[in-house]
Design a protein around this motif. Structure first.
Motif, PDB file in Angstrom:
ATOM      1  N   VAL A 172       0.825  -1.218   0.000  1.00  0.00           N
ATOM      2  CA  VAL A 172       0.000   0.000   0.000  1.00  0.00           C
ATOM      3  C   VAL A 172       0.857   1.266   0.000  1.00  0.00           C
ATOM      4  CG1 VAL A 172      -1.903  -1.160   1.173  1.00  0.00           C
ATOM      5  CG2 VAL A 172      -0.186   0.051   2.534  1.00  0.00           C
ATOM      6  N   ALA A 173       2.132   1.120  -0.338  1.00  0.00           N
ATOM      7  CA  ALA A 173       3.057   2.257  -0.261  1.00  0.00           C
ATOM      8  C   ALA A 173       2.559   3.465  -1.047  1.00  0.00           C
ATOM      9  CB  ALA A 173       4.441   1.830  -0.745  1.00  0.00           C
ATOM     10  N   SER A 174       2.069   3.243  -2.251  1.00  0.00           N
ATOM     11  CA  SER A 174       1.612   4.365  -3.089  1.00  0.00           C
ATOM     12  C   SER A 174       0.409   5.061  -2.460  1.00  0.00           C
ATOM     13  CB  SER A 174       1.256   3.865  -4.497  1.00  0.00           C
ATOM     14  OG  SER A 174       2.386   3.339  -5.131  1.00  0.00           O
ATOM     15  N   LYS A 175      -0.540   4.274  -1.967  1.00  0.00           N
ATOM     16  CA  LYS A 175      -1.739   4.848  -1.355  1.00  0.00           C
ATOM     17  C   LYS A 175      -1.389   5.626  -0.097  1.00  0.00           C
ATOM     18  CE  LYS A 175      -6.362   3.764   0.377  1.00  0.00           C
ATOM     19  NZ  LYS A 175      -7.433   2.754   0.463  1.00  0.00           N
ATOM     20  N   LYS A 176      -0.522   5.089   0.732  1.00  0.00           N
ATOM     21  CA  LYS A 176      -0.142   5.768   1.969  1.00  0.00           C
ATOM     22  C   LYS A 176       0.647   7.034   1.682  1.00  0.00           C
ATOM     23  CE  LYS A 176      -2.152   3.166   4.958  1.00  0.00           C
ATOM     24  NZ  LYS A 176      -3.277   3.684   5.762  1.00  0.00           N
ATOM     25  N   ALA A 177       1.452   7.031   0.643  1.00  0.00           N
ATOM     26  CA  ALA A 177       2.196   8.232   0.254  1.00  0.00           C
ATOM     27  C   ALA A 177       1.237   9.344  -0.152  1.00  0.00           C
ATOM     28  CB  ALA A 177       3.163   7.909  -0.887  1.00  0.00           C
ATOM     29  N   ALA A 178       0.183   8.968  -0.874  1.00  0.00           N
ATOM     30  CA  ALA A 178      -0.822   9.951  -1.291  1.00  0.00           C
ATOM     31  C   ALA A 178      -1.564  10.503  -0.077  1.00  0.00           C
ATOM     32  CB  ALA A 178      -1.807   9.307  -2.270  1.00  0.00           C
ATOM     33  N   GLN A 179      -1.857   9.648   0.905  1.00  0.00           N
ATOM     34  CA  GLN A 179      -2.521  10.109   2.122  1.00  0.00           C
ATOM     35  C   GLN A 179      -1.631  11.064   2.909  1.00  0.00           C
ATOM     36  OE1 GLN A 179      -3.578   6.496   4.188  1.00  0.00           O
ATOM     37  NE2 GLN A 179      -5.579   6.338   3.180  1.00  0.00           N
TER      38      GLN A 179
END
Length: 284
Positions: free
Chosen positions: A106-113
């Protein structure tokens, strides 16, 4: 194949509906597959359900599978873009390994958050997989207490439930789900051998003959050594081999009882580690 294996009780249809309804609530899907049947244990209906949602593909029961085949399948799945974790769910490091792999998934999603000022939120994951793939055992490791019932048979978990862990991971458990019909009956037999479908819905002698046929080409010495057979036994047909095993086990002409013993020996690792879905090994 002598018997059509089909298994889709009502609770599985309900589970799919609940999974679909809760999909928007989770960050990632933990898709569990049995390392002994890494391809055959992937539910095509779950794949359609997940779509583009981030997923962590967890290969369970690695201690029972062929290590060379595990490496090859892991490489195959990773080449398809999956984040993959190979797991012996008895390993005490399981919680740390899973949360680390989940963060990668989920690295990409968490970076966006984080860019939007949302930080330090638990990862919310839905666990899915076929029956008897080890979901409840994994859950109990992650939550660090016995919250999910476990048994070496399919269909133990019957409902969806949220569980919290000490590692900033919220888990949505779900029942094991199979697809409505096995178009490929070889896949159905592999699921039967590994305990993904109830033993009452297939003929054990059919499964035993399939097992013998597989080990004939895969690792004949496992059968020879376990049942004290002669090395020329595989000059005979599979039916004759089953009858010889029946005799060696002292079951006279009760080949059904011998078939049940064969299945139990396979599942308990008494025929050694094995992988029914074979793939050409890749170099590390």
């Amino acid at each position: 194949m002598a018997q059509i294996i089909q298994w889709f009780p009502g609770h599985m249809a309900k589970a799919f509906r609940l999974m679909r309804e809760n999909l928007k609530l989770v960050d990632v899907i933990f898709e569990l597959v049995d390392a002994r049947i890494p391809e055959s244990s992937r539910n095509p209906e779950v794949d359609k359900l997940i779509g583009s949602k981030p997923r962590l593909l967890i290969m369970t029961k690695a201690d029972l599978a062929d290590p060379e085949q595990i490496r090859a399948w892991k490489a195959r799945f990773e080449s398809e873009g999956h984040t993959v974790l190979v797991l012996d769910t008895r390993d005490p490091r399981t919680p740390q390994l899973v949360i680390k792999a989940a963060r990668r998934a989920v690295a990409s999603k968490k970076a966006a958050q984080t860019a939007r000022g949302i930080q330090d939120q638990p990862i919310r994951a839905m666990i899915t997989g076929i029956p008897n793939v080890g979901k409840s055992t994994l859950l109990n490791h992650l939550v660090m207490k016995n919250v999910a019932p476990t048994a070496d048979r399919p269909g133990v978990t019957k409902k969806i439930a949220w569980l919290k862990t000490p590692t900033k991971l919220d888990l949505l458990d779900s029942p094991g789900v199979l697809w409505p019909k096995f178009e490929d009956q070889v896949i159905g037999m592999k699921l039967a051998l590994t305990g993904a479908v109830k033993d009452t819905i297939f003929a054990k002698d059919d499964a035993a003959l399939f097992l013998i046929g597989f080990f004939r080409n895969y690792r004949p010495e496992s059968i020879i050594e376990r049942y004290h057979l002669t090395e020329d036994i595989f000059d005979q047909e599979n039916v004759q081999i089953l009858l010889e095993i029946t005799n060696k086990l002292g079951f006279k002409d009760n080949y059904e009882k011998a078939s049940e013993r064969l299945l139990n020996d396979l599942r308990k690792g008494k025929l050694g580690t094995f992988t029914l879905d074979l793939i050409v090994a890749t170099n590390d």
